[in-house]
Design a protein around this motif. Structure first.
Motif, PDB file in Angstrom:
ATOM      1  N   PRO A 170       0.837  -1.199   0.000  1.00 39.85           N
ATOM      2  CA  PRO A 170       0.000   0.000   0.000  1.00 39.85           C
ATOM      3  C   PRO A 170       0.870   1.248   0.000  1.00 39.85           C
ATOM      4  O   PRO A 170       1.980   1.245   0.528  1.00 39.85           O
ATOM      5  CB  PRO A 170      -0.790  -0.130   1.308  1.00 39.85           C
ATOM      6  N   GLY A 171       0.380   2.285  -0.621  1.00 42.78           N
ATOM      7  CA  GLY A 171       1.169   3.515  -0.654  1.00 42.78           C
ATOM      8  C   GLY A 171       2.216   3.531  -1.745  1.00 42.78           C
ATOM      9  O   GLY A 171       3.130   4.354  -1.720  1.00 42.78           O
ATOM     10  N   GLY A 172       2.099   2.618  -2.726  1.00 40.71           N
ATOM     11  CA  GLY A 172       3.038   2.617  -3.836  1.00 40.71           C
ATOM     12  C   GLY A 172       4.469   2.417  -3.366  1.00 40.71           C
ATOM     13  O   GLY A 172       4.755   1.582  -2.507  1.00 40.71           O
ATOM     14  N   ALA A 197      -0.070  13.120   3.793  1.00 44.94           N
ATOM     15  CA  ALA A 197       0.581  12.404   2.704  1.00 44.94           C
ATOM     16  C   ALA A 197      -0.275  12.395   1.444  1.00 44.94           C
ATOM     17  O   ALA A 197      -1.513  12.427   1.511  1.00 44.94           O
ATOM     18  CB  ALA A 197       0.861  10.958   3.128  1.00 44.94           C
ATOM     19  N   ARG A 198       0.404  12.345   0.309  1.00 46.82           N
ATOM     20  CA  ARG A 198      -0.276  12.244  -0.985  1.00 46.82           C
ATOM     21  C   ARG A 198       0.387  11.165  -1.823  1.00 46.82           C
ATOM     22  O   ARG A 198       1.611  11.043  -1.852  1.00 46.82           O
ATOM     23  CB  ARG A 198      -0.218  13.570  -1.743  1.00 46.82           C
ATOM     24  N   ALA A 212       5.040   9.466  -4.133  1.00 43.80           N
ATOM     25  CA  ALA A 212       4.472   9.710  -2.805  1.00 43.80           C
ATOM     26  C   ALA A 212       5.205  10.884  -2.176  1.00 43.80           C
ATOM     27  O   ALA A 212       6.433  11.000  -2.279  1.00 43.80           O
ATOM     28  CB  ALA A 212       4.610   8.476  -1.925  1.00 43.80           C
ATOM     29  N   VAL A 213       4.435  11.759  -1.535  1.00 42.94           N
ATOM     30  CA  VAL A 213       4.992  12.921  -0.835  1.00 42.94           C
ATOM     31  C   VAL A 213       4.374  12.947   0.554  1.00 42.94           C
ATOM     32  O   VAL A 213       3.151  12.851   0.697  1.00 42.94           O
ATOM     33  CB  VAL A 213       4.682  14.237  -1.572  1.00 42.94           C
ATOM     34  N   SER A 312      -3.874   9.039   5.402  1.00 42.32           N
ATOM     35  CA  SER A 312      -3.905  10.381   4.826  1.00 42.32           C
ATOM     36  C   SER A 312      -3.982  10.334   3.306  1.00 42.32           C
ATOM     37  O   SER A 312      -4.661  11.154   2.680  1.00 42.32           O
ATOM     38  CB  SER A 312      -2.669  11.160   5.280  1.00 42.32           C
ATOM     39  N   MET A 313      -3.275   9.371   2.703  1.00 40.95           N
ATOM     40  CA  MET A 313      -3.335   9.225   1.246  1.00 40.95           C
ATOM     41  C   MET A 313      -4.762   8.947   0.783  1.00 40.95           C
ATOM     42  O   MET A 313      -5.180   9.398  -0.287  1.00 40.95           O
ATOM     43  CB  MET A 313      -2.413   8.079   0.805  1.00 40.95           C
TER      44      MET A 313
END
Length: 333
Positions: A170-172, A197-198, A212-213, A312-313
């Motif tokens: 998850p989250g790339g 997070a994005r 991801a940031v 958050s993503m």
């Protein structure tokens, strides 16, 4: 001599076997890999007894330790089973995908009286060790901010398998590469309080293309930013900014030290076999009944921030980290 087994003979599991080759205190003698056919030649080359599942290893009283290089979702059950069989455990990161699972795993190992070492191998980079020493020296003054980036092109080579699964990763790229930076942050700055997070997914692939940031607020007042790009040539950076100076790690052996009124210093440290150093630390902790350098409280704090980032993503909103009191109290143990 600690006789050990390895579970998982993918790319990283094979790297661990090769790093342990000829080790004076740790000898991998058995391997667990469901794809027997794909693993036979490698096991023959390294004189490993091969089995398709973990049970025969757990029942083997001559095996004192198990190294896990398996999919993330399998770690909780495997760690708890190994603890029940009184095996010392080395588990690749991430230990688990949730703080609750990781806490349960550490608890099972503590109850069984065995070690649980988590493989955050960047801790053993000479440059990262130098960064810790620079921070501890106080020469940077009060730390105000930390920045980090970890990207690599490994995903360009992966066109199938569990690493492409959203459930496993998850989250790339944040789950793989980015977690190394998050661990480095937590090991120096302590627990994270809040995360924003994005995740931008350009193409699902294979290979996947995503970025991801992550923006972080630490409990101690420091702010941080972290980014990872899943498919781009390798790049690493961890940069501490203090009132009296800054220190920036750029790779395994390079750190840039900056002080006001002086030219930047480029410091280079002797290269080392990082995986071998990691396994040395594991063997030493077993023999001396000591602690592994990646401590439980740091692993749990990292996973708290990781979970918050994933939330958050999805929500697009800042998320407060859970278990803050526990993590803050244990950090430094």
């Amino acid at each position: 001599m600690i006789r050990a087994a390895i579970a998982g003979l993918g790319r990283w599991g094979r790297n661990l076997v090769e790093a342990a080759s000829g080790h004076p205190r740790l000898k991998i003698v058995r391997a667990v890999e469901p794809d027997i056919k794909a693993a036979q030649q490698f096991c023959s080359q390294h004189d490993l007894e091969l089995t398709a599942d973990l049970d025969p290893v757990l029942a083997d009283d001559t095996i004192g330790a198990v190294l896990l290089a398996t999919p993330h979702s399998l770690h909780p059950a495997q760690v708890i089973a190994c603890a029940g069989a009184r095996k010392q455990i080395f588990c690749e990161k991430p230990l688990a995908l949730t703080h609750a699972d990781a806490a349960r795993m550490f608890g099972a190992c503590r109850d069984a009286g065995v070690m649980l070492a988590v493989g955050h191998n960047r801790r053993f980079w000479p440059s990262i060790r130098a960064l810790h020493e620079t921070l501890a020296s106080g020469q940077l003054g009060t730390i105000l901010h930390v920045e980090g980036h970890n990207s690599n092109e490994n995903s360009q080579k992966i066109t199938s398998g569990w690493r492409l699964s959203p459930e496993e990763s998850p989250g790339g790229g944040f789950t793989g590469a980015g977690l190394h930076v998050l661990d480095a942050f937590v090991s120096m700055m302590g627990p994270v309080e809040r995360v924003y997070a994005r995740l931008r997914q350009r193409e699902t692939g294979p290979p996947p293309l995503d970025t991801a940031v992550v923006a972080l607020d630490f409990v101690n007042g420091v702010t941080g930013t972290l980014a990872t790009v899943r498919a781009t040539p390798f790049y690493w950076r961890v940069h501490l900014f203090g009132t009296d100076g800054s220190a920036e790690v750029l790779d395994e052996t390079t750190m840039i030290l900056r002080k006001s009124g002086a030219a930047p210093q480029r410091l280079t440290y002797p290269a080392t076999d990082v995986l071998r150093a990691e396994l040395d630390a594991f063997a030493s902790a077993i023999e001396n009944k000591g602690t592994f350098p990646v401590r439980e409280a740091e692993v749990l704090a990292t996973l708290s921030a990781f979970e918050a980032a994933l939330q958050s993503m999805k929500s697009g909103l800042p998320v407060q980290c859970q278990n803050l009191q526990e993590n803050a109290g244990q950090h430094g143990r």
